[in-house]
Design a protein around this motif. Structure first.
Motif, PDB file in Angstrom:
ATOM      1  N   PHE A 125       0.841  -1.196   0.000  1.00 59.90           N
ATOM      2  CA  PHE A 125       0.000   0.000   0.000  1.00 59.90           C
ATOM      3  C   PHE A 125       0.878   1.249   0.000  1.00 59.90           C
ATOM      4  N   THR A 126       1.920   1.241   0.838  1.00 59.12           N
ATOM      5  CA  THR A 126       2.840   2.384   0.901  1.00 59.12           C
ATOM      6  C   THR A 126       3.556   2.574  -0.422  1.00 59.12           C
ATOM      7  N   ARG A 127       4.016   1.487  -1.011  1.00 61.85           N
ATOM      8  CA  ARG A 127       4.759   1.578  -2.277  1.00 61.85           C
ATOM      9  C   ARG A 127       3.927   2.267  -3.349  1.00 61.85           C
ATOM     10  N   ASN A 128       2.625   1.988  -3.380  1.00 61.94           N
ATOM     11  CA  ASN A 128       1.762   2.570  -4.404  1.00 61.94           C
ATOM     12  C   ASN A 128       1.527   4.066  -4.217  1.00 61.94           C
ATOM     13  N   LEU A 129       1.966   4.593  -3.076  1.00 64.31           N
ATOM     14  CA  LEU A 129       1.792   6.026  -2.821  1.00 64.31           C
ATOM     15  C   LEU A 129       3.028   6.843  -3.204  1.00 64.31           C
ATOM     16  N   PHE A 130       4.116   6.175  -3.557  1.00 64.44           N
ATOM     17  CA  PHE A 130       5.334   6.898  -3.912  1.00 64.44           C
ATOM     18  C   PHE A 130       5.117   7.803  -5.119  1.00 64.44           C
ATOM     19  N   HIS A 131       5.741   8.972  -5.089  1.00 63.63           N
ATOM     20  CA  HIS A 131       5.755   9.834  -6.267  1.00 63.63           C
ATOM     21  C   HIS A 131       6.440   9.057  -7.397  1.00 63.63           C
ATOM     22  N   PRO A 132       5.907   9.112  -8.613  1.00 65.57           N
ATOM     23  CA  PRO A 132       6.498   8.351  -9.729  1.00 65.57           C
ATOM     24  C   PRO A 132       7.986   8.609  -9.920  1.00 65.57           C
ATOM     25  N   ASP A 133       8.427   9.851  -9.663  1.00 66.51           N
ATOM     26  CA  ASP A 133       9.840  10.182  -9.848  1.00 66.51           C
ATOM     27  C   ASP A 133      10.716   9.665  -8.708  1.00 66.51           C
ATOM     28  N   ASP A 134      10.097   9.260  -7.602  1.00 64.51           N
ATOM     29  CA  ASP A 134      10.870   8.803  -6.448  1.00 64.51           C
ATOM     30  C   ASP A 134      10.939   7.284  -6.334  1.00 64.51           C
ATOM     31  N   THR A 135      10.057   6.582  -7.019  1.00 65.05           N
ATOM     32  CA  THR A 135       9.961   5.129  -6.846  1.00 65.05           C
ATOM     33  C   THR A 135      11.286   4.418  -7.110  1.00 65.05           C
ATOM     34  N   ALA A 136      11.880   4.643  -8.279  1.00 67.78           N
ATOM     35  CA  ALA A 136      13.137   3.965  -8.614  1.00 67.78           C
ATOM     36  C   ALA A 136      14.290   4.434  -7.734  1.00 67.78           C
ATOM     37  N   PRO A 137      14.474   5.753  -7.520  1.00 70.61           N
ATOM     38  CA  PRO A 137      15.574   6.198  -6.645  1.00 70.61           C
ATOM     39  C   PRO A 137      15.467   5.654  -5.225  1.00 70.61           C
ATOM     40  N   VAL A 138      14.257   5.646  -4.662  1.00 70.41           N
ATOM     41  CA  VAL A 138      14.080   5.125  -3.301  1.00 70.41           C
ATOM     42  C   VAL A 138      14.454   3.648  -3.255  1.00 70.41           C
ATOM     43  N   ALA A 139      14.030   2.899  -4.259  1.00 69.34           N
ATOM     44  CA  ALA A 139      14.342   1.465  -4.291  1.00 69.34           C
ATOM     45  C   ALA A 139      15.849   1.239  -4.319  1.00 69.34           C
ATOM     46  N   LYS A 140      16.565   2.023  -5.111  1.00 71.70           N
ATOM     47  CA  LYS A 140      18.016   1.874  -5.197  1.00 71.70           C
ATOM     48  C   LYS A 140      18.696   2.239  -3.884  1.00 71.70           C
ATOM     49  N   LEU A 141      18.222   3.340  -3.267  1.00 72.78           N
ATOM     50  CA  LEU A 141      18.823   3.758  -2.006  1.00 72.78           C
ATOM     51  C   LEU A 141      18.564   2.740  -0.904  1.00 72.78           C
ATOM     52  N   MET A 142      17.308   2.257  -0.823  1.00 70.31           N
ATOM     53  CA  MET A 142      16.987   1.293   0.220  1.00 70.31           C
ATOM     54  C   MET A 142      17.672  -0.047  -0.025  1.00 70.31           C
ATOM     55  N   ARG A 143      17.899  -0.370  -1.285  1.00 76.08           N
ATOM     56  CA  ARG A 143      18.647  -1.594  -1.581  1.00 76.08           C
ATOM     57  C   ARG A 143      20.065  -1.484  -1.017  1.00 76.08           C
ATOM     58  N   LYS A 144      20.679  -0.317  -1.172  1.00 78.12           N
ATOM     59  CA  LYS A 144      22.016  -0.099  -0.620  1.00 78.12           C
ATOM     60  C   LYS A 144      22.007  -0.293   0.896  1.00 78.12           C
ATOM     61  N   ILE A 145      20.981   0.275   1.538  1.00 79.64           N
ATOM     62  CA  ILE A 145      20.881   0.168   2.991  1.00 79.64           C
ATOM     63  C   ILE A 145      20.719  -1.283   3.422  1.00 79.64           C
ATOM     64  N   TRP A 146      19.833  -2.015   2.726  1.00 77.61           N
ATOM     65  CA  TRP A 146      19.559  -3.400   3.127  1.00 77.61           C
ATOM     66  C   TRP A 146      20.727  -4.326   2.848  1.00 77.61           C
ATOM     67  N   VAL A 147      21.422  -4.118   1.745  1.00 73.96           N
ATOM     68  CA  VAL A 147      22.593  -4.946   1.462  1.00 73.96           C
ATOM     69  C   VAL A 147      23.646  -4.717   2.550  1.00 73.96           C
TER      70      VAL A 147
END
Length: 269
Positions: free
Chosen positions: A94-116
């Motif tokens: 539900f939260t993911r679907n609320l992301f601004h379209p321009d932020d979806t990919a950048p947030v995913a990349k940043l959070m991937r860095k954090i989780w790795v």
């Protein structure tokens, strides 16, 4: 997973927020017999629940294994316009679907860095990790609000796998106007802090602000001048001047407003 190298299962992470926990779901997993303490504490303490629901930040507890929220403060309705039950029912999807379209990919990349990075941390140190990221979410009225997510590992199982994350969302729309997203991860175990942005996604060390310097920053944010801070902390005016110079060099903040934004983003205030 006591090694400092990135585990081989890190390839399971994809650039979508909903799949970030998938790497944990394939790992040996041992439930604790009791529920997490925060869930029990909230349910048994009406005053605490009232405090979280009436606070200026949206508070939540996320179950990593299920992707669901165990708790979402009701002020989500005031700040975002959605009932807390919508988040609890829909989970991270539900939260993911609320992301601004321009932020979806950048947030995913940043959070991937954090989780790795988080998965490479020795198991016994994971509960000392806290992380943050800012992004825009769509409100119920169709407008967007920029939120700073500040979260920390709240509970791990007996194998060191993360089971629960506690976090807050703070509206920083009035503080941050540029569209560069920033993410950071910090360990209270060793004081290390790493930062990456949507422009430079490589985690880079950040100069660590000492505990005393954090105290000074908090008092600056309260509006105290250097002499007042010296009196409050029982140290000399000259020492406060030195602290302020060090803070300026470490944070690269030349104005008080910039320093407050920095402190909010890094969970100091």
């Amino acid at each position: 997973m006591e090694t400092s190298s990135i585990p081989p299962f890190s390839h399971l992470l994809t650039d979508t927020v909903v799949n970030l926990p998938s790497s944990w779901q394939t790992q040996p997993y041992t439930w604790q017999p009791e529920e997490t303490g925060l869930e029990n504490l909230i349910r048994s303490n009406p005053a605490l629940e009232l405090f979280l629901n009436a606070g200026p930040c949206i508070s939540w507890l996320w179950q990593v294994r299920s992707g669901k929220y165990s708790f979402m403060s009701t002020n989500a309705g005031t700040i975002l316009g959605y009932a807390s039950s919508s988040f609890i029912k829909g989970g991270v999807s539900f939260t993911r679907n609320l992301f601004h379209p321009d932020d979806t990919a950048p947030v995913a990349k940043l959070m991937r860095k954090i989780w790795v990075y988080l998965m490479a941390v020795p198991a016994h140190e994971r509960e000392s990790c806290q992380f943050s990221c800012d992004y825009r979410l769509r409100k119920a009225d169709g407008s967007y609000v920029r939120l700073l997510e500040q979260s920390r590992v709240f509970q791990t199982d007996t194998q060191g796998n993360i089971t629960h994350i506690f976090g807050v969302w703070t509206d920083i729309s009035h503080w941050k106007k540029n569209e560069i997203l920033t993410a950071s991860i910090q360990s209270s175990e060793n004081g290390n802090c790493l930062v990456c942005t949507s422009v430079d996604t490589q985690l880079q060390p950040q100069h660590t602000v000492s505990k005393r310097e954090q105290e000074v920053i908090k008092l600056i944010a309260e509006g105290l001048n250097s002499q007042e801070i010296a009196d409050r902390l029982g140290i000399s005016f000259h020492t406060i001047t030195t602290h302020r110079n060090n803070i300026r060099e470490k944070t690269n903040c030349r104005k008080v407003s910039e320093l407050i934004r920095y402190a909010i983003h890094n969970g100091m205030i």
